[in-house]
Design a protein around this motif. Sequence first.
Motif, PDB file in Angstrom:
ATOM      1  N   GLU A   1      10.240   4.816  -2.276  1.00  0.00           N
ATOM      2  CA  GLU A   1       9.180   3.628  -3.311  1.00  0.00           C
ATOM      3  C   GLU A   1       9.984   2.577  -3.627  1.00  0.00           C
ATOM      4  O   GLU A   1       9.319   1.381  -3.402  1.00  0.00           O
ATOM      5  CB  GLU A   1       8.714   4.440  -4.446  1.00  0.00           C
ATOM      6  CG  GLU A   1       7.781   3.746  -5.450  1.00  0.00           C
ATOM      7  CD  GLU A   1       7.383   4.359  -6.732  1.00  0.00           C
ATOM      8  OE1 GLU A   1       6.977   3.615  -7.614  1.00  0.00           O
ATOM      9  OE2 GLU A   1       7.549   5.696  -6.756  1.00  0.00           O
TER      10      GLU A   1
ATOM     11  N   SER B   1       0.911   4.065  -3.128  1.00  0.00           N
ATOM     12  CA  SER B   1       0.536   5.504  -2.791  1.00  0.00           C
ATOM     13  C   SER B   1       1.845   6.406  -2.904  1.00  0.00           C
ATOM     14  O   SER B   1       1.527   7.525  -3.326  1.00  0.00           O
ATOM     15  CB  SER B   1       0.370   5.565  -1.066  1.00  0.00           C
ATOM     16  OG  SER B   1      -0.734   4.806  -0.774  1.00  0.00           O
TER      17      SER B   1
ATOM     18  N   ALA C   1       0.822  -1.298   0.124  1.00  0.00           N
ATOM     19  CA  ALA C   1      -0.263  -0.116   0.115  1.00  0.00           C
ATOM     20  C   ALA C   1       0.729   1.166   0.013  1.00  0.00           C
ATOM     21  O   ALA C   1       0.502   2.070  -0.747  1.00  0.00           O
ATOM     22  CB  ALA C   1      -1.060   0.051   1.146  1.00  0.00           C
TER      23      ALA C   1
ATOM     24  N   LYS D   1      -0.248  12.212   4.478  1.00  0.00           N
ATOM     25  CA  LYS D   1      -1.721  11.727   3.953  1.00  0.00           C
ATOM     26  C   LYS D   1      -1.588  10.198   3.792  1.00  0.00           C
ATOM     27  O   LYS D   1      -2.606   9.515   4.033  1.00  0.00           O
ATOM     28  CB  LYS D   1      -1.936  12.071   2.617  1.00  0.00           C
ATOM     29  CG  LYS D   1      -3.293  12.182   2.122  1.00  0.00           C
ATOM     30  CD  LYS D   1      -3.651  12.929   0.951  1.00  0.00           C
ATOM     31  CE  LYS D   1      -5.016  12.703   0.284  1.00  0.00           C
ATOM     32  NZ  LYS D   1      -5.439  13.441  -0.824  1.00  0.00           N
ATOM     33  N   ILE D   2      -0.413   9.381   3.274  1.00  0.00           N
ATOM     34  CA  ILE D   2      -0.484   8.313   3.128  1.00  0.00           C
ATOM     35  C   ILE D   2      -0.786   7.401   4.610  1.00  0.00           C
ATOM     36  O   ILE D   2      -1.703   6.448   4.652  1.00  0.00           O
ATOM     37  CB  ILE D   2       0.857   7.648   2.656  1.00  0.00           C
ATOM     38  CG1 ILE D   2       0.940   8.061   1.303  1.00  0.00           C
ATOM     39  CG2 ILE D   2       1.068   6.193   2.859  1.00  0.00           C
ATOM     40  CD1 ILE D   2       2.439   7.969   0.614  1.00  0.00           C
TER      41      ILE D   2
ATOM     42  N   LEU E   1       1.143  10.614  -3.413  1.00  0.00           N
ATOM     43  CA  LEU E   1       0.817  11.198  -2.275  1.00  0.00           C
ATOM     44  C   LEU E   1       1.999  11.409  -1.311  1.00  0.00           C
ATOM     45  O   LEU E   1       2.917  10.531  -1.157  1.00  0.00           O
ATOM     46  CB  LEU E   1      -0.079  10.167  -1.691  1.00  0.00           C
ATOM     47  CG  LEU E   1      -1.463   9.894  -2.407  1.00  0.00           C
ATOM     48  CD1 LEU E   1      -2.154   8.819  -1.565  1.00  0.00           C
ATOM     49  CD2 LEU E   1      -2.184  11.241  -2.660  1.00  0.00           C
TER      50      LEU E   1
ATOM     51  N   GLN F   1      -4.256   7.599   5.687  1.00  0.00           N
ATOM     52  CA  GLN F   1      -5.070   6.517   4.992  1.00  0.00           C
ATOM     53  C   GLN F   1      -4.904   5.191   5.699  1.00  0.00           C
ATOM     54  O   GLN F   1      -6.134   4.641   5.745  1.00  0.00           O
ATOM     55  CB  GLN F   1      -4.796   6.582   3.605  1.00  0.00           C
ATOM     56  CG  GLN F   1      -5.276   7.944   2.709  1.00  0.00           C
ATOM     57  CD  GLN F   1      -4.801   7.705   1.315  1.00  0.00           C
ATOM     58  OE1 GLN F   1      -4.048   6.845   1.040  1.00  0.00           O
ATOM     59  NE2 GLN F   1      -5.428   8.601   0.411  1.00  0.00           N
ATOM     60  N   GLN F   2      -3.719   4.898   6.003  1.00  0.00           N
ATOM     61  CA  GLN F   2      -3.509   3.650   6.594  1.00  0.00           C
ATOM     62  C   GLN F   2      -3.975   3.232   7.882  1.00  0.00           C
ATOM     63  O   GLN F   2      -4.532   2.378   8.327  1.00  0.00           O
ATOM     64  CB  GLN F   2      -1.902   3.379   6.656  1.00  0.00           C
ATOM     65  CG  GLN F   2      -1.161   3.279   5.184  1.00  0.00           C
ATOM     66  CD  GLN F   2      -1.854   1.893   4.423  1.00  0.00           C
ATOM     67  OE1 GLN F   2      -1.916   0.802   4.759  1.00  0.00           O
ATOM     68  NE2 GLN F   2      -2.622   2.102   3.292  1.00  0.00           N
TER      69      GLN F   2
END
Length: 321
Positions: free
Chosen positions: A91, A23, A19, A32-33, A28, A36-37
Amino acid sequence: MLLSSSKCPLPALVEWCRALRFSLSAGLGPVKIFKQQAKSGPRPLRAMADEFAKKLQKGSSLEDALEPHRDKFPPLFVELVAVGEQTGRLEDTFQELESYYAAALTTQRNFRSQLMYPAVIFVAAVLIVAFLIFIFGALGLKADPIGLGLTGTAGAVTFLVCAAAFVGAIFAVLKVATENLRFRARLEGLLMNVPGWGPALLAFALLRFAVALRMCAEAGLRAEKTLHYCFRATCNARFQAGEERAVAVAKRGDELVEALEASRAPFPREFIDTLLTGEETGNMSEVMERLADRLREDAERKMKGAAQMTGWLIYAAVALM
């Protein structure tokens, strides 16, 4: 070793890495990531995700946010996230971690499935022996089924309590190892002297070192910083004991090969020679990637052998009973 903290189980960690990778690739931001998690991520990690989001929003780094929870995550995760954040390659870091832990999860499940039948046989043998002790006592027979003077109801209960205490002690050690990183490192270092388990744990420690070294090489970190992350990522006391000596050699400007040899850690000659090839060709990242693939296959094969050996020991214990 195939241990993961109960606060960070491997399935949740694999899902989290996937995830986070998706993201980040979508552009993102970390705050914010993690928000969301905290709402929709893996349940065991939602509270930590919320805490990370709050700390990042206040200006803390992800490495600083992870530090209080170091014992709750595998060491490789903590070290590589620090590398990825410092170099702006988070990433790629989460992609590498996703692949590594997905493979580790498969190995863990295979290991448990291999031990399931021997464990059932062991439990059945304990119950049968306890039943024999009880029956012999109930019938007034003087026979001693296991030669320890245990007879009747009291003898059967004593035998069951001893068997439960033995199994409980094993689970207690494993529980502490999953929750305490230092204890786990010492345990893995100690078990390297055990036939069957030693080669498997060595292969996993080398695999973690190679994965960390690959990421550090891609990031272009200094040699001493690279060694710091790599040795800590092994989560093995036999390797970590050599970190200080290796870093001291690297600070003098010597090659990584010389640093690893000076560490006196149990690096096989093949690993040293492969590292030397990477340094001479200037393709350390590619060389370590290929080496990590070989080590991953080797670790899975040797862990299967360790599971088989453990199963035979359980069968031997049943035969003795």
